[in-house]
Design an enzyme around this catalytic site. Sequence first.
Site, PDB file in Angstrom:
ATOM      1  N   SER A   1       0.800  -1.228   0.000  1.00  0.00           N
ATOM      2  CA  SER A   1       0.000   0.000   0.000  1.00  0.00           C
ATOM      3  C   SER A   1       0.836   1.284   0.000  1.00  0.00           C
ATOM      4  CB  SER A   1      -0.976  -0.002   1.183  1.00  0.00           C
ATOM      5  OG  SER A   1      -0.308   0.322   2.361  1.00  0.00           O
TER       6      SER A   1
ATOM      7  N   LYS B   1      -5.364   4.667   9.202  1.00  0.00           N
ATOM      8  CA  LYS B   1      -4.358   5.478   8.526  1.00  0.00           C
ATOM      9  C   LYS B   1      -4.708   6.965   8.612  1.00  0.00           C
ATOM     10  CE  LYS B   1      -2.707   1.971   5.271  1.00  0.00           C
ATOM     11  NZ  LYS B   1      -2.816   1.429   3.888  1.00  0.00           N
TER      12      LYS B   1
END
Lengths: 223, 223, 223, 223, 223, 223
Positions: free
Chosen positions: C95, C138
């Site tokens: 990612s 996140k």
Amino acid sequence: RFGLAEEKDQVGVVTGLAYTSVGGELLNIEALRLPGKGRMKTTGKLGDVMKESIDAASSYVRSIAPEIGVKPPKFDKLDIHVHVPDGATPKDGPSAGLAMTTAIVSVLTGIPVRKDIAMTGEVSLRGNAMPIGGLKEKLLAALRGGIKTVLIPEENVKDLADIPDNVKEGLEIIPVTHASEVLEHALTKKPEPIEWDQEAEDAAAAEAALRKGSDDGAGAVTH
Amino acid sequence: RFGLAEEKDQVGVVTGLAYTSVGGELLNIEALRLPGKGRMKTTGKLGDVMKESIDAASSYVRSIAPEIGVKPPKFDKLDIHVHVPDGATPKDGPSAGLAMTTAIVSVLTGIPVRKDIAMTGEVSLRGNAMPIGGLKEKLLAALRGGIKTVLIPEENVKDLADIPDNVKEGLEIIPVTHASEVLEHALTKKPEPIEWDQEAEDAAAAEAALRKGSDDGAGAVTH
Amino acid sequence: RFGLAEEKDQVGVVTGLAYTSVGGELLNIEALRLPGKGRMKTTGKLGDVMKESIDAASSYVRSIAPEIGVKPPKFDKLDIHVHVPDGATPKDGPSAGLAMTTAIVSVLTGIPVRKDIAMTGEVSLRGNAMPIGGLKEKLLAALRGGIKTVLIPEENVKDLADIPDNVKEGLEIIPVTHASEVLEHALTKKPEPIEWDQEAEDAAAAEAALRKGSDDGAGAVTH
Amino acid sequence: RFGLAEEKDQVGVVTGLAYTSVGGELLNIEALRLPGKGRMKTTGKLGDVMKESIDAASSYVRSIAPEIGVKPPKFDKLDIHVHVPDGATPKDGPSAGLAMTTAIVSVLTGIPVRKDIAMTGEVSLRGNAMPIGGLKEKLLAALRGGIKTVLIPEENVKDLADIPDNVKEGLEIIPVTHASEVLEHALTKKPEPIEWDQEAEDAAAAEAALRKGSDDGAGAVTH
Amino acid sequence: RFGLAEEKDQVGVVTGLAYTSVGGELLNIEALRLPGKGRMKTTGKLGDVMKESIDAASSYVRSIAPEIGVKPPKFDKLDIHVHVPDGATPKDGPSAGLAMTTAIVSVLTGIPVRKDIAMTGEVSLRGNAMPIGGLKEKLLAALRGGIKTVLIPEENVKDLADIPDNVKEGLEIIPVTHASEVLEHALTKKPEPIEWDQEAEDAAAAEAALRKGSDDGAGAVTH
Amino acid sequence: RFGLAEEKDQVGVVTGLAYTSVGGELLNIEALRLPGKGRMKTTGKLGDVMKESIDAASSYVRSIAPEIGVKPPKFDKLDIHVHVPDGATPKDGPSAGLAMTTAIVSVLTGIPVRKDIAMTGEVSLRGNAMPIGGLKEKLLAALRGGIKTVLIPEENVKDLADIPDNVKEGLEIIPVTHASEVLEHALTKKPEPIEWDQEAEDAAAAEAALRKGSDDGAGAVTH
Ligand SMILES: [Ca+2]
Ligand SMILES: [Ca+2]
Ligand SMILES: [Ca+2]
Ligand SMILES: [Ca+2]
Ligand SMILES: [Ca+2]
Ligand SMILES: [Ca+2]
Ligand SMILES: [Ca+2]
Ligand SMILES: [Ca+2]
Ligand SMILES: [Ca+2]
Ligand SMILES: [Ca+2]
Ligand SMILES: [Ca+2]
Ligand SMILES: [Ca+2]
């Protein structure tokens, strides 16, 4: 003499600080510079994280080559060997990064490292000093080993509250935020920067290659 | 003849001392120098720590090349093979470092090693003699094998208190702090140092390359 | 300073976002460009999937070299080192692909990356932004770390429904579908494209080689 | 024909003797010399110790190249492939060292090996014949396989006391202390030594390079 | 967009079909061609069998280079990177061989691949289409993903009996026996073959080298 | 078509015979020759023993290069890829050695292999045909697959007693002792040997190098 401060200032010899389950210990890091091809050799039963910390230190140093008076192409003509005795004890972790940086700069510049200084701290690729663990045990080992000055990451200053007073009195403890500060404290003299313009160098090299090419056996003859 | 002192002084053949769970043993280290490209080959079922000790010994020797009369560029034109018979017995540990150093210097200089000497001790990258374990068993093996003189690290002198008197009387035991002392004792003659100025050599090589480049087929002809 | 937004715009320094079992975290990705031979070095205890994501990012960037003003042959003359501190923490997953892409473009172009921006998203070999997991954690880490703007894959927009309002109000969240959009947002200025015709370059090189070959010492002189 | 003595004297084909849990066996070692770059290839499911014994044999042979009529630079222009059929049976141990030495010398010199001879013995880097295990089973296998002569290490002579009389009567058993004795017995003719002065060769090569360099297109013409 | 047919015809982008324990899936294979040295890079957490299928596809394509209009020496001047997103999902098996073949031909020729076609089938070194498993699940995934045409190995036609009618009606299913048929269906135009005579090329190169050699600085001058 | 005899004689395509716990099977070995650097690539989930058998076959073929009309230097300019479909089934063992030898000779000479022949047998480095296991199952698979002729090692003739009569009547079974016999039977025509004197070639090359050297830019000028 193992586990004690060095007896004289030497090129490539740096005292790091290790922290194991049985306490702190001095790490007598040794670096040598040899004619070669830009390779890094590491010995002393080093784990992968410590090897990567040497890689990071090495790239950081290459990135500041002109600032320490080293022409970048020099790196392609030498090998560096970093050894951490004793050879039978496994060692790992990133916390010797600043010490590795110092050892590499010392062998590249030929400037000795102060014998009575020790240091701990991870180094980032930009030279930032990053926090470490086991500060108390490391400082105790430094004191025991006859070290006078210890460089620690600024972010570890908060841990000094837990350190016994006699340790803080027996050692000069200097917080640093960047490898450049470490070099100022640890090297016996300051490296002299050089001018280096990579673009200009590349252009000159290309020009020389071209001239050589077109001259190659050109047999210019005047009568 | 295996497990006994050598019968004559030979180039590249050094007697080390090993210590295993079943006692001490002589290590008949053999080194050969072959035309090559600067590679180190090791055989004899050696563990990683012993291989690293050979690397450290090798780099130390390269770093003192001019002191033993060897021009540094010579290393790029030869390979060194270090073998420790017998081939089926695993061997490991750093304590043969001084012996490896001696073997490498011997093949590089062509100077034989004294047949009646054995040695034990880790070597650091700077040539420092570092302490080892199993001194008693190693000295017993040396005596049993017909060795006359044993070199041990200075830091192991404290262990001599535990050694039986007959062993200490049957062997000349010499403490050393550095590989240079080992070479003095073990080689049958002293290597002759040469002058070597790497900077000057580099400059001369660059100059030569330049001259060759500008001459390359220049065919300068005057009439 | 670890786990916080950067203090200034820097070349090669990008803030990614990681998601572990204990929550989200900022990834302070560092890239350096060094004279070299087209190699990619990665350190920071990176897992195989993260290393492959760096490979994919790197090939994508090479494929768009002229669009970011970089002549393709330049890649053969430099190495890139990507490091993700701290060195002791294992990191993995694809990612950070968009962040790696940004770091690589930044070191190649010398254009700094905005210090108050963070990003998450896998990158495909064509530069497509692909969806990721752990968006909530996140974004929380980004807010906590002082980040102002976060780039997320368009395909993750559906997950924004689950994000607390205060997070969505505290951050500018920008959905992207392609790495080119990421570069537009993250770099402090836009790279200037160059013209590059590989076929023409190859033909010119072949021509030059031919001319040099037939000239080689030909010394054709007529009087 | 597998497990039997060879039918004719051949270059590179040597009969070794193996000892496994189910008894002794002939090893039909095959070596080939191919145009190449100084590489050693080994096949036949060989274990690490057997591969190292081939390395030691190979280095020993290189070190005596002029004595067997081989110019040292020749090694850089050929590869040697050593195969020990059958390919499905694992083989290991150092005791085929003398046989490997013989196979390598045979392919280098082109001198065939006697078909009715077998041999066992580790080889040291100096060519010393070192003792092995399983002598009885190996001699039985030799007798069974139609071998006439067996070379064994001198240090194994003491084990002959345990060998049945019919075996000792059916075979000529020759103790050896060094590989040079093995070659005398096993090769069908003696290699002719050549003179080789490496220093002189190096000097000549350097001289030639220099002359070529200074001549390079110099075209010095005076009228 | 992940798991769906592509939105436009693209160079190097091919839709394969995977079959896992949880059903069928589209594989969005991406290939890039970069200046390089004939290397193949693969990413996307590919297993060994899938990597070998890419090797086989690559060698097959090299063997038909002139038929697709590619001069064989071109392979030495470029690298190919094959990536199969997403990067975190392990993928294995040989059944994407025909798709890999198509991707490689597409990047070499610069001819786009039809966006609405998917394919499954192992490829042999000769380009033969070999049977695969999971046909039903793969066809279902193709239908679900918006694919119009699916290429399957001829040897899998027998499995079509088990496929639901709506699937067979919703897709054009084309059986193929060889990679050449796949290329005909999948590429948006047919590559133009070139003439290539390797023997003649070698002879010309040898001739050129010879001429260059004898000319080298020959300085033939007539007055 | 998998598991059946080939439909036409092809270059590099050989039918081997495998023997697994579930019976015998045809191995459709495929070899390709590509411009390259003397490398051998193998795919098809091959085990180490099968890979080593390909190495042995390859070295044997190199050693007889002139006998099959191939100049030895040719090997340095090509790569050979050997693939054994299907790619998902693990394969191992040395018994395809003779088939690998045939495939390699076929791609080097360009001579096709007879489509109705199959073969089994380990090959030694000298080309000897060595015995294999599973003869019965292999012959059954050959019959089932439409094979007409099977080559088997002479040492396996004794196993024919256990083979059902219908199998022996349905196949022509030819015992061989050496790879040269295999080539005679399996190739559609006999390779034409060439003369090759390696010593003479080396001398000529050295001479040419010398002449080129001394000419290099010699600038011979006559007036
Ligand atoms: Ca210790
Ligand atoms: Ca400070
Ligand atoms: Ca032993
Ligand atoms: Ca002393
Ligand atoms: Ca951490
Ligand atoms: Ca957008
Ligand atoms: Ca067997
Ligand atoms: Ca004798
Ligand atoms: Ca997935
Ligand atoms: Ca069809
Ligand atoms: Ca199968
Ligand atoms: Ca026959």
